[in-house]
Design a protein around this motif. Structure first.
Motif, PDB file in Angstrom:
ATOM      1  N   ASP A 130       5.718  -6.089  13.667  1.00 14.83           N
ATOM      2  CA  ASP A 130       6.736  -5.527  12.784  1.00 14.83           C
ATOM      3  C   ASP A 130       6.280  -4.250  12.088  1.00 14.83           C
ATOM      4  OD1 ASP A 130       8.389  -7.638  13.434  1.00 14.83           O
ATOM      5  OD2 ASP A 130       7.711  -8.862  11.728  1.00 14.83           O
ATOM      6  N   TYR A 131       5.045  -3.838  12.304  1.00 13.85           N
ATOM      7  CA  TYR A 131       4.495  -2.667  11.623  1.00 13.85           C
ATOM      8  C   TYR A 131       3.868  -1.708  12.637  1.00 13.85           C
ATOM      9  CZ  TYR A 131       4.887  -5.867   7.655  1.00 13.85           C
ATOM     10  OH  TYR A 131       5.359  -6.750   6.724  1.00 13.85           O
ATOM     11  N   ASP A 132       3.718  -0.444  12.226  1.00  7.82           N
ATOM     12  CA  ASP A 132       3.055   0.532  13.092  1.00  7.82           C
ATOM     13  C   ASP A 132       1.575   0.196  13.264  1.00  7.82           C
ATOM     14  OD1 ASP A 132       5.371   2.188  13.377  1.00  7.82           O
ATOM     15  OD2 ASP A 132       4.996   2.996  11.359  1.00  7.82           O
ATOM     16  N   TYR A 133       0.955  -0.305  12.185  1.00  2.00           N
ATOM     17  CA  TYR A 133      -0.473  -0.628  12.214  1.00  2.00           C
ATOM     18  C   TYR A 133      -0.710  -1.965  11.527  1.00  2.00           C
ATOM     19  CZ  TYR A 133      -0.955   4.319  13.333  1.00  2.00           C
ATOM     20  OH  TYR A 133      -0.832   5.557  13.924  1.00  2.00           O
ATOM     21  N   ASP A 134      -1.752  -2.639  11.961  1.00  2.00           N
ATOM     22  CA  ASP A 134      -2.195  -3.838  11.259  1.00  2.00           C
ATOM     23  C   ASP A 134      -2.884  -3.459   9.954  1.00  2.00           C
ATOM     24  OD1 ASP A 134      -1.515  -5.840  13.325  1.00  2.00           O
ATOM     25  OD2 ASP A 134      -2.999  -4.740  14.498  1.00  2.00           O
ATOM     26  N   LEU A 135      -3.647  -2.346  10.001  1.00  2.00           N
ATOM     27  CA  LEU A 135      -4.375  -1.888   8.817  1.00  2.00           C
ATOM     28  C   LEU A 135      -4.262  -0.375   8.715  1.00  2.00           C
ATOM     29  CD1 LEU A 135      -6.415  -2.158   6.447  1.00  2.00           C
ATOM     30  CD2 LEU A 135      -8.244  -1.964   8.149  1.00  2.00           C
ATOM     31  N   PHE A 136      -3.935   0.080   7.504  1.00  2.00           N
ATOM     32  CA  PHE A 136      -3.982   1.513   7.215  1.00  2.00           C
ATOM     33  C   PHE A 136      -4.955   1.694   6.054  1.00  2.00           C
ATOM     34  CE2 PHE A 136      -3.096   5.712   5.867  1.00  2.00           C
ATOM     35  CZ  PHE A 136      -2.529   6.369   6.946  1.00  2.00           C
ATOM     36  N   THR A 137      -6.016   2.455   6.305  1.00  3.90           N
ATOM     37  CA  THR A 137      -7.037   2.701   5.292  1.00  3.90           C
ATOM     38  C   THR A 137      -6.868   4.095   4.721  1.00  3.90           C
ATOM     39  OG1 THR A 137      -8.608   1.252   6.428  1.00  3.90           O
ATOM     40  CG2 THR A 137      -9.514   2.815   4.840  1.00  3.90           C
ATOM     41  N   ILE A 138      -6.887   4.197   3.408  1.00  5.68           N
ATOM     42  CA  ILE A 138      -6.817   5.497   2.735  1.00  5.68           C
ATOM     43  C   ILE A 138      -8.213   5.825   2.214  1.00  5.68           C
ATOM     44  CG2 ILE A 138      -5.724   6.862   0.926  1.00  5.68           C
ATOM     45  CD1 ILE A 138      -3.375   4.941   0.989  1.00  5.68           C
ATOM     46  N   GLY A 139      -8.848   6.791   2.846  1.00  5.43           N
ATOM     47  CA  GLY A 139     -10.194   7.187   2.458  1.00  5.43           C
ATOM     48  C   GLY A 139     -11.213   6.841   3.525  1.00  5.43           C
ATOM     49  N   ALA A 194     -14.855  -0.777   7.080  1.00  5.17           N
ATOM     50  CA  ALA A 194     -13.740  -1.719   7.152  1.00  5.17           C
ATOM     51  C   ALA A 194     -12.846  -1.434   8.352  1.00  5.17           C
ATOM     52  CB  ALA A 194     -12.920  -1.654   5.862  1.00  5.17           C
ATOM     53  N   SER A 195     -12.565  -0.168   8.599  1.00  2.54           N
ATOM     54  CA  SER A 195     -11.683   0.203   9.696  1.00  2.54           C
ATOM     55  C   SER A 195     -12.316  -0.108  11.045  1.00  2.54           C
ATOM     56  CB  SER A 195     -11.345   1.697   9.604  1.00  2.54           C
ATOM     57  OG  SER A 195     -10.681   1.978   8.390  1.00  2.54           O
ATOM     58  N   ALA A 238       2.296  -0.485   7.639  1.00  2.00           N
ATOM     59  CA  ALA A 238       1.109  -1.281   7.960  1.00  2.00           C
ATOM     60  C   ALA A 238       1.212  -2.647   7.307  1.00  2.00           C
ATOM     61  CB  ALA A 238      -0.162  -0.574   7.481  1.00  2.00           C
ATOM     62  N   LYS A 239       0.713  -3.656   8.004  1.00  4.00           N
ATOM     63  CA  LYS A 239       0.727  -5.007   7.444  1.00  4.00           C
ATOM     64  C   LYS A 239      -0.197  -5.092   6.234  1.00  4.00           C
ATOM     65  CE  LYS A 239       0.199  -9.894   8.670  1.00  4.00           C
ATOM     66  NZ  LYS A 239      -0.103 -10.868   9.745  1.00  4.00           N
ATOM     67  N   TYR A 240      -1.357  -4.438   6.348  1.00  2.63           N
ATOM     68  CA  TYR A 240      -2.306  -4.394   5.231  1.00  2.63           C
ATOM     69  C   TYR A 240      -2.667  -2.941   4.944  1.00  2.63           C
ATOM     70  CZ  TYR A 240      -2.994  -9.398   6.057  1.00  2.63           C
ATOM     71  OH  TYR A 240      -2.798 -10.747   6.212  1.00  2.63           O
ATOM     72  N   ILE A 241      -2.889  -2.660   3.667  1.00  2.00           N
ATOM     73  CA  ILE A 241      -3.327  -1.336   3.237  1.00  2.00           C
ATOM     74  C   ILE A 241      -4.646  -1.499   2.484  1.00  2.00           C
ATOM     75  CG2 ILE A 241      -2.816   0.683   1.805  1.00  2.00           C
ATOM     76  CD1 ILE A 241       0.175   0.044   2.215  1.00  2.00           C
ATOM     77  N   LEU A 242      -5.618  -0.678   2.826  1.00  2.00           N
ATOM     78  CA  LEU A 242      -6.914  -0.687   2.135  1.00  2.00           C
ATOM     79  C   LEU A 242      -7.121   0.660   1.460  1.00  2.00           C
ATOM     80  CD1 LEU A 242      -9.702  -2.022   1.554  1.00  2.00           C
ATOM     81  CD2 LEU A 242     -10.520  -0.884   3.632  1.00  2.00           C
ATOM     82  N   VAL A 243      -7.380   0.631   0.154  1.00  4.05           N
ATOM     83  CA  VAL A 243      -7.663   1.862  -0.596  1.00  4.05           C
ATOM     84  C   VAL A 243      -9.177   1.972  -0.768  1.00  4.05           C
ATOM     85  CG1 VAL A 243      -7.248   3.170  -2.698  1.00  4.05           C
ATOM     86  CG2 VAL A 243      -5.467   1.655  -1.804  1.00  4.05           C
ATOM     87  N   ALA A 244      -9.737   3.054  -0.229  1.00  2.00           N
ATOM     88  CA  ALA A 244     -11.178   3.284  -0.308  1.00  2.00           C
ATOM     89  C   ALA A 244     -11.419   4.760  -0.602  1.00  2.00           C
ATOM     90  CB  ALA A 244     -11.848   2.861   0.993  1.00  2.00           C
ATOM     91  N   THR A 245     -10.801   5.229  -1.674  1.00  2.00           N
ATOM     92  CA  THR A 245     -10.797   6.659  -1.990  1.00  2.00           C
ATOM     93  C   THR A 245     -11.963   7.104  -2.866  1.00  2.00           C
ATOM     94  OG1 THR A 245      -9.213   6.088  -3.739  1.00  2.00           O
ATOM     95  CG2 THR A 245      -8.323   6.994  -1.707  1.00  2.00           C
ATOM     96  N   GLY A 246     -12.836   6.180  -3.237  1.00  2.00           N
ATOM     97  CA  GLY A 246     -14.054   6.558  -3.949  1.00  2.00           C
ATOM     98  C   GLY A 246     -13.834   7.041  -5.362  1.00  2.00           C
ATOM     99  N   VAL A 292      -1.354  -6.820  -5.553  1.00  3.00           N
ATOM    100  CA  VAL A 292      -0.347  -6.875  -4.489  1.00  3.00           C
ATOM    101  C   VAL A 292      -1.014  -7.506  -3.273  1.00  3.00           C
ATOM    102  CG1 VAL A 292       1.172  -5.541  -2.979  1.00  3.00           C
ATOM    103  CG2 VAL A 292       0.822  -4.831  -5.364  1.00  3.00           C
ATOM    104  N   ASP A 293      -0.437  -8.565  -2.743  1.00  2.21           N
ATOM    105  CA  ASP A 293      -1.097  -9.385  -1.726  1.00  2.21           C
ATOM    106  C   ASP A 293      -1.564  -8.618  -0.493  1.00  2.21           C
ATOM    107  OD1 ASP A 293      -1.068 -11.714  -3.131  1.00  2.21           O
ATOM    108  OD2 ASP A 293       0.724 -12.544  -2.170  1.00  2.21           O
ATOM    109  N   HIS A 294      -0.831  -7.608  -0.068  1.00  2.00           N
ATOM    110  CA  HIS A 294      -1.192  -6.920   1.176  1.00  2.00           C
ATOM    111  C   HIS A 294      -2.001  -5.643   0.947  1.00  2.00           C
ATOM    112  CE1 HIS A 294       2.529  -4.829  -0.015  1.00  2.00           C
ATOM    113  NE2 HIS A 294       2.057  -3.792   0.647  1.00  2.00           N
ATOM    114  N   ILE A 295      -2.363  -5.363  -0.308  1.00  4.28           N
ATOM    115  CA  ILE A 295      -3.146  -4.159  -0.618  1.00  4.28           C
ATOM    116  C   ILE A 295      -4.509  -4.561  -1.156  1.00  4.28           C
ATOM    117  CG2 ILE A 295      -3.252  -2.032  -1.967  1.00  4.28           C
ATOM    118  CD1 ILE A 295      -0.228  -1.984  -2.036  1.00  4.28           C
TER     119      ILE A 295
END
Length: 450
Positions: free
Chosen positions: A4-13, A21-22, A134-142, A297-300
Motif C-alpha cells: 500500500d506504500y511506495d516504500y517500506d521505510l523512508f529515512t530522513i538523514g 538502519a537503511s 512509506a509504511k515506516y519513517i525514520l528520522v536521523a537528521t542529527g 507516532v507509531d510508524h515514525i
C-alpha cells in the motif's frame, strides 16, 4: 513488504545512524529510500569525528618530531603546511562519502539528494515537489552546532568550518568546555596558534572524572593554552583588516584572528513537519522516543543525535541497527542499552572513560574502592617530556566489581575499547589482578594498579 506504500521505510538523514538502519532494513528485504540534503555520511564522516581525528593525527606530529630528536632522529628542517593537510583530509572525506553511497546503492536503497519533510500520515514531500509514501519513517537528521546569542556571533566559526580554513590563525579564542572545544584547542595549539579557551562555567568536561579533568587542564596550560573560566562574550566585532575585536566579561578588549564556538549541539528537527503529524519534541527540540526508538507516532521512529540521548556516532549506529532488526528482522524488538558506554576526548593527551566516576560511584554505591596508577610513560622519559599519565579504577567496595575505568594517556582510547568490554561484562578487580601484564606497555597498568 508494504504493497500500500511506495516504500517500506523512508529515512530522513544519511548520517551514520540513518545509513546503518537503511542498509540493514534493505538486507532484511524491505524496500528503502533515504533523503539527504547535504552529503551522504552525515556529521561524523563529513564534518565531525573522522576528519577531526585526522587533524589530531596531524597535530601529534608536532610533538613527535620534537621527541624524535632524543631517539636519534634529525628533524631540524621539518616544516608544516596546513593546506596540504586540509586538502588531503577533504579528499579522504570525499572517498568516504563515496563508500557510504556505494553501500546504500549496493543494497538497492534509493537515494534522494534533497531535503525531505513529513507532510502527512505516512507521507513525505521532497524539496523538488515529489511526494512519496512509506509504511515506516525514520528520522536521523542529527544535530548542529549551537550558536550562543552574542553580538557579532555571525563572525565566529564552528567545528563545521574548521576543516575549510585557508590558514591557521595566529591567535584564536575557542568558546566551550566540552570535548569539541578541548580537542580543537589542542589541535590549533600544536599547529602553532596562540589559543585561549573561554568557558562560561568553572570546569572542563563535566561528565569526566575530576582527577582526569584536572590533569588535562594542568598539561594543557603547560603546553601554552590559556583558560578563562566563568567568562562570557560581550561582543565580537570585525576590524578593517579582517581580524576581530573581542570583549570578554573578565578581560579587556583584544584583537584575534579567529573566534570559534564549540558550545554544544542542537537537534535538527526544524522544518521536518514533526509537530504537524503529532511527534512530540523535548525542551531542546529533541525527538522524544521510547527504548525502541519509537516516537509518539507509531510508524515514525528516530535514532542518533536528533533524539539527544547519547550524542556519539557508535550509539547512533547501534540504534539504527536495533531499529531495523526490530521492525524488519522478524524477531522480538531490540533495545539499545545506553548504560556503560565508553567515550573518549581526543585532546593532547587524550582522555578515555567508561562507567561511573569516583563521585558518581560514591553517591550511588556508598562503599567504593579506588585504585590508580600515576606514571610517566616510557616514551616521555626518553623524550624528556615531563608529562604524566593517570589511570583510575573504581570498584564496588563490597563485591570488587569494576564500575568505572578512567585514563588520560597517549592512546587512551585504544586501550579503553578493550577495558570497556571487561567493565560491561561485570569483571572484578581480582579478574584484572589475575591477568598477566604485557611488558613494557602503558596498558599493563590496568592489571597492576594497587
Amino acid at each position: 513488504m508494504a504493497e500500500d506504500y511506495d516504500y517500506d521505510l523512508f529515512t530522513i538523514g544519511a548520517g551514520s545512524g540513518g545509513v546503518r538502519a537503511s542498509r540493514v532494513a534493505a538486507a532484511h528485504g524491505a524496500k528503502v529510500a533515504i533523503a539527504e540534503e547535504f552529503r551522504v555520511g552525515g556529521t561524523c564522516v563529513i564534518r565531525g569525528c573522522v576528519p577531526k581525528k585526522m587533524l589530531v593525527y596531524g597535530a601529534h606530529f608536532a610533538e613527535d618530531l620534537k621527541d624524535a630528536q632524543n631517539f636519534g632522529w634529525s628533524t631540524q628542517n621539518a616544516t608544516f603546511d596546513w593546506i596540504t593537510l586540509r586538502d588531503n583530509v577533504l579528499k579522504d572525506v570525499d572517498r568516504l562519502e563515496g563508500a557510504y553511497t556505494d553501500t546504500l546503492e549496493n543494497h538497492d536503497v534509493t537515494i534522494f539528494h534533497e531535503r525531505a519533510e513529513i507532510t502527512g500520515a505516512h507521507e513525505i514531500t521532497l524539496a523538488g515537489g515529489k511526494v512519496v509514501t512509506a509504511k515506516y519513517i525514520l528520522v536521523a537528521t542529527g544535530a548542529r552546532p549551537q550558536i550562543p546569542d552574542v553580538e557579532g556571533a555571525e563572525h565566529a566559526i564552528t567545528s563545521n568550518d574548521a576543516f575549510h580554513l585557508d590558514k591557521i590563525p595566529e591567535k584564536i579564542i575557542i568558546a566551550g568546555g566540552g570535548y569539541i572545544a578541548n580537542e580543537f584547542a589542542g589541535i590549533f595549539n600544536e599547529f602553532g596558534s596562540k589559543v585561549c579557551l573561554v568557558n562560561r562555567g568553572d570546569q572542563l568536561l563535566r561528565s569526566y572524572d575530576e582527577a582526569l579533568r584536572e590533569r588535562l587542564l594542568l598539561i594543557s596550560m603547560k603546553k601554552g593554552i590559556d583558560f578563562k573560566f566563568d567568562t562570557v562574550f560581550e561582543y565580537i566585532r570585525k576590524t578593517d583588516d579582517g581580524r576581530f575585536k573581542v570583549k570578554l566579561s573578565t578581560c579587556d578588549e583584544e584583537v584575534v584572528d579567529q573566534v570559534m564556538f564549540a558550545t554544544g549541539r542542537k537537534p535538527n528537527t526544524e522544518g521536518l513537519g514533526l509537530e504537524k503529524v503529532g511527534v512530540e519534541l523535548g525542551e531542546k527540540g529533541e525527538i522524544k522516543v521510547d527504548r525502541f526508538s519509537k516516537t509518539t507516532v507509531d510508524h515514525i521512529y528516530a535514532v542518533g543525535d536528533v533524539t539527544d540521548r547519547v550524542q556519539l556516532t557508535p550509539v547512533a549506529i547501534r540504534e539504527g541497527q536495533a531499529f531495523a532488526d526490530s521492525v524488519f528482522g522478524g524477531h522480538d524488538p531490540v533495545a539499545v542499552d545506553h548504560s556503560c558506554i565508553p567515550s573518549a576526548v581526543f585532546s593532547h593527551p587524550p582522555i578515555a572513560a567508561v562507567g561511573m566516576t569516583e563521585g558518581e560511584a560514591k553517591n550511588k554505591l556508598g562503599s567504593v574502592k579506588v585504585y590508580q596508577s600515576d606514571f610517566r610513560p616510557m616514551k616521555n622519559v626518553l623524550a624528556g617530556r615531563d608529562e604524566r599519565s593517570l589511570f583510575k579504577m573504581i570498584c564496588d567496595g563490597d563485591s570488587g566489581k569494576i564500575v568505572g575505568i578512567h585514563m588520560i594517556a597517549p592512546d587512551a582510547a585504544e586501550m579503553m575499547q578493550a577495558a570497556a568490554i571487561a567493565v560491561k561484562a561485570g569483571l572484578t578487580k581480582a579478574d584484572f589482578d589475575a591477568t598477566t601484564a604485557i611488558h613494557p606497555t602503558m596498558a599493563e597498568e590496568l592489571v597492576l594498579m594497587r
